[in-house]
Design a protein around this motif. Structure first.
Motif, PDB file in Angstrom:
ATOM      1  N   ILE A 146      11.114   8.089  -2.976  1.00 39.81           N
ATOM      2  CA  ILE A 146       9.737   8.563  -2.875  1.00 39.81           C
ATOM      3  C   ILE A 146       8.843   7.425  -2.409  1.00 39.81           C
ATOM      4  CG2 ILE A 146       7.761   9.426  -4.190  1.00 39.81           C
ATOM      5  CD1 ILE A 146       9.761  10.867  -5.988  1.00 39.81           C
ATOM      6  N   GLY A 147       7.988   7.712  -1.446  1.00 39.26           N
ATOM      7  CA  GLY A 147       6.978   6.763  -1.005  1.00 39.26           C
ATOM      8  C   GLY A 147       5.601   7.204  -1.465  1.00 39.26           C
ATOM      9  N   VAL A 148       4.721   6.253  -1.655  1.00 39.22           N
ATOM     10  CA  VAL A 148       3.349   6.534  -2.094  1.00 39.22           C
ATOM     11  C   VAL A 148       2.389   5.775  -1.202  1.00 39.22           C
ATOM     12  CG1 VAL A 148       1.691   6.416  -3.992  1.00 39.22           C
ATOM     13  CG2 VAL A 148       4.112   6.784  -4.482  1.00 39.22           C
ATOM     14  N   MET A 149       1.351   6.458  -0.726  1.00 38.49           N
ATOM     15  CA  MET A 149       0.270   5.828   0.013  1.00 38.49           C
ATOM     16  C   MET A 149      -1.029   6.223  -0.677  1.00 38.49           C
ATOM     17  SD  MET A 149       1.567   6.728   3.904  1.00 38.49           S
ATOM     18  CE  MET A 149       0.599   5.484   4.761  1.00 38.49           C
TER      19      MET A 149
ATOM     20  N   VAL B 256       2.112  11.417  -1.530  1.00 33.91           N
ATOM     21  CA  VAL B 256       3.414  11.172  -2.144  1.00 33.91           C
ATOM     22  C   VAL B 256       4.449  11.920  -1.310  1.00 33.91           C
ATOM     23  CG1 VAL B 256       4.827  11.441  -4.217  1.00 33.91           C
ATOM     24  CG2 VAL B 256       2.380  10.934  -4.435  1.00 33.91           C
ATOM     25  N   PHE B 257       5.459  11.215  -0.799  1.00 32.64           N
ATOM     26  CA  PHE B 257       6.356  11.825   0.168  1.00 32.64           C
ATOM     27  C   PHE B 257       7.777  11.299   0.024  1.00 32.64           C
ATOM     28  CE2 PHE B 257       4.540   7.990   1.830  1.00 32.64           C
ATOM     29  CZ  PHE B 257       5.526   7.378   2.579  1.00 32.64           C
ATOM     30  N   ARG B 258       8.721  12.106   0.484  1.00 36.51           N
ATOM     31  CA  ARG B 258      10.122  11.694   0.538  1.00 36.51           C
ATOM     32  C   ARG B 258      10.347  10.859   1.799  1.00 36.51           C
ATOM     33  NH1 ARG B 258      12.811  12.435  -4.282  1.00 36.51           N
ATOM     34  NH2 ARG B 258      12.009  14.338  -5.260  1.00 36.51           N
ATOM     35  N   LEU B 259      10.982   9.701   1.640  1.00 35.80           N
ATOM     36  CA  LEU B 259      11.244   8.849   2.794  1.00 35.80           C
ATOM     37  C   LEU B 259      12.270   9.500   3.727  1.00 35.80           C
ATOM     38  CD1 LEU B 259      11.384   5.273   1.216  1.00 35.80           C
ATOM     39  CD2 LEU B 259       9.416   6.540   2.089  1.00 35.80           C
ATOM     40  N   TRP B 260      12.204   9.100   5.000  1.00 39.65           N
ATOM     41  CA  TRP B 260      13.074   9.683   6.022  1.00 39.65           C
ATOM     42  C   TRP B 260      14.402   8.952   6.015  1.00 39.65           C
ATOM     43  CZ3 TRP B 260       9.335  10.202  10.818  1.00 39.65           C
ATOM     44  CH2 TRP B 260       8.251  11.019  10.449  1.00 39.65           C
TER      45      TRP B 260
ATOM     46  N   PRO C  59       0.803  -1.216   0.000  1.00 43.21           N
ATOM     47  CA  PRO C  59       0.000   0.000   0.000  1.00 43.21           C
ATOM     48  C   PRO C  59       0.839   1.271   0.000  1.00 43.21           C
ATOM     49  CG  PRO C  59      -0.881  -1.596   1.541  1.00 43.21           C
ATOM     50  CD  PRO C  59       0.438  -2.122   1.069  1.00 43.21           C
ATOM     51  N   TRP C  60       2.038   1.231   0.564  1.00 44.33           N
ATOM     52  CA  TRP C  60       2.968   2.333   0.372  1.00 44.33           C
ATOM     53  C   TRP C  60       4.328   1.710   0.113  1.00 44.33           C
ATOM     54  CZ3 TRP C  60       7.344   3.248   3.212  1.00 44.33           C
ATOM     55  CH2 TRP C  60       7.465   2.544   4.430  1.00 44.33           C
ATOM     56  N   ALA C  61       5.107   2.311  -0.747  1.00 43.51           N
ATOM     57  CA  ALA C  61       6.410   1.753  -1.082  1.00 43.51           C
ATOM     58  C   ALA C  61       7.261   2.821  -1.714  1.00 43.51           C
ATOM     59  CB  ALA C  61       6.258   0.573  -2.046  1.00 43.51           C
ATOM     60  N   ALA C  62       8.578   2.670  -1.590  1.00 38.33           N
ATOM     61  CA  ALA C  62       9.483   3.558  -2.298  1.00 38.33           C
ATOM     62  C   ALA C  62       9.389   3.236  -3.782  1.00 38.33           C
ATOM     63  CB  ALA C  62      10.916   3.360  -1.796  1.00 38.33           C
ATOM     64  N   THR C  63       9.180   4.249  -4.578  1.00 40.94           N
ATOM     65  CA  THR C  63       9.030   4.023  -6.008  1.00 40.94           C
ATOM     66  C   THR C  63       9.344   5.296  -6.757  1.00 40.94           C
ATOM     67  OG1 THR C  63       7.478   3.364  -7.755  1.00 40.94           O
ATOM     68  CG2 THR C  63       6.567   4.579  -5.908  1.00 40.94           C
ATOM     69  N   ALA C  64       9.883   5.152  -7.947  1.00 35.49           N
ATOM     70  CA  ALA C  64      10.129   6.322  -8.777  1.00 35.49           C
ATOM     71  C   ALA C  64       8.816   6.717  -9.425  1.00 35.49           C
ATOM     72  CB  ALA C  64      11.184   6.005  -9.835  1.00 35.49           C
ATOM     73  N   ILE C  65       8.259   7.847  -9.004  1.00 35.32           N
ATOM     74  CA  ILE C  65       6.976   8.271  -9.535  1.00 35.32           C
ATOM     75  C   ILE C  65       7.039   9.758  -9.839  1.00 35.32           C
ATOM     76  CG2 ILE C  65       5.975   8.747  -7.260  1.00 35.32           C
ATOM     77  CD1 ILE C  65       3.317   7.679  -8.401  1.00 35.32           C
ATOM     78  N   GLY C  66       6.458  10.139 -10.918  1.00 35.06           N
ATOM     79  CA  GLY C  66       6.468  11.546 -11.296  1.00 35.06           C
ATOM     80  C   GLY C  66       5.929  11.707 -12.693  1.00 35.06           C
ATOM     81  N   GLY C  67       5.796  12.933 -13.140  1.00 39.55           N
ATOM     82  CA  GLY C  67       5.341  13.210 -14.484  1.00 39.55           C
ATOM     83  C   GLY C  67       4.016  12.567 -14.801  1.00 39.55           C
TER      84      GLY C  67
END
Length: 228
Positions: A217-220, A205-209, A164-172
């Motif tokens: 980038i993480g996405v929930m 959409v957030f930057r991981l700590w 449900p949330w994971a680091a992933t390259a997302i954009g555009g």
């Protein structure tokens, strides 16, 4: 904060009315009387900007407590987890590249990061390296918590990732498709943590700590009815 929630959205005010309490804080040495180490390691009197921001945090948030609900998905099952947040100062004070940061408790769990507020107002963390921005301000953090709590009754969905949330390259174009039809939530958003919502869906959409560069980038994402 509970008596004067000026600047918060109706959602955040309702959240605090429902879950927040303010408890007495133990005696402490005021920042005015502290000596701190600057970037060269010298002991200096606490600068005015640090005194104003740190004591302002203590006056507005000190003793604030609330339990934050969050809807998570483990396998095919949805769970609501509860985490308590404490808005109390810690002793740590750190010189930054510009300005200063100071420590506070934050989420009451075992964590590899330290919770900080910068003298420019930003909330951030330290994961062993430099200050990492999380939100533009503490009110932005509380607004995000109010959203997470509101979404605790919704169903986490997988936004193109295995979890449900994971680091992933997302954009555009990919990000545009994910948030299509959703409205931005500026009061809870900033450069490192952005929110979009509708009556049926929500995306964060957030930057991981982490000190990794660039920060992953993480996405929930959540859906009211469980559909993507």
């Amino acid at each position: 904060m509970l008596d004067d929630p000026d600047g918060l959205s109706p959602r955040a005010r309702a959240f605090l009315r429902r879950v927040a309490v303010r408890e007495p804080t133990p005696p402490r040495l005021l920042t005015d009387f502290r000596t701190v180490r600057d970037r060269s390691g010298r002991l200096v009197a606490a600068p005015v900007e640090l005194i104003v921001r740190r004591e302002g945090f203590a006056d507005r948030y000190g003793g604030l407590r609330y339990d934050l609900r969050r809807s998570v998905r483990v396998g095919d099952e949805r769970h609501v987890v509860l985490r308590r947040w404490h808005f109390d100062l810690l002793d740590g004070i750190h010189p930054e590249r510009t300005g200063w940061s100071f420590g506070w408790y934050g989420e009451r769990v075992s964590s590899p990061v330290r919770y900080l507020v910068h003298t420019d107002g930003r909330f951030g963390v330290r994961a062993g390296g430099p200050f990492l921005e999380v939100c533009p301000s503490v009110p932005h953090l509380i607004e995000g918590h109010a959203l997470l709590d509101e979404l605790a009754d919704w169903v986490p969905v997988r936004p193109g990732a295995p979890e449900p949330w994971a680091a992933t390259a997302i954009g555009g174009p990919e990000l545009a498709r994910l948030v299509d039809g959703l409205s931005p939530v500026p009061e809870a958003s900033g450069p490192a943590d952005r929110w979009w919502c509708s009556e049926e869906r929500a995306v964060r959409v957030f930057r991981l700590w982490t000190d990794a560069r660039p920060r992953p980038i993480g996405v929930m994402a959540w859906s009211r009815d469980g559909r993507r």
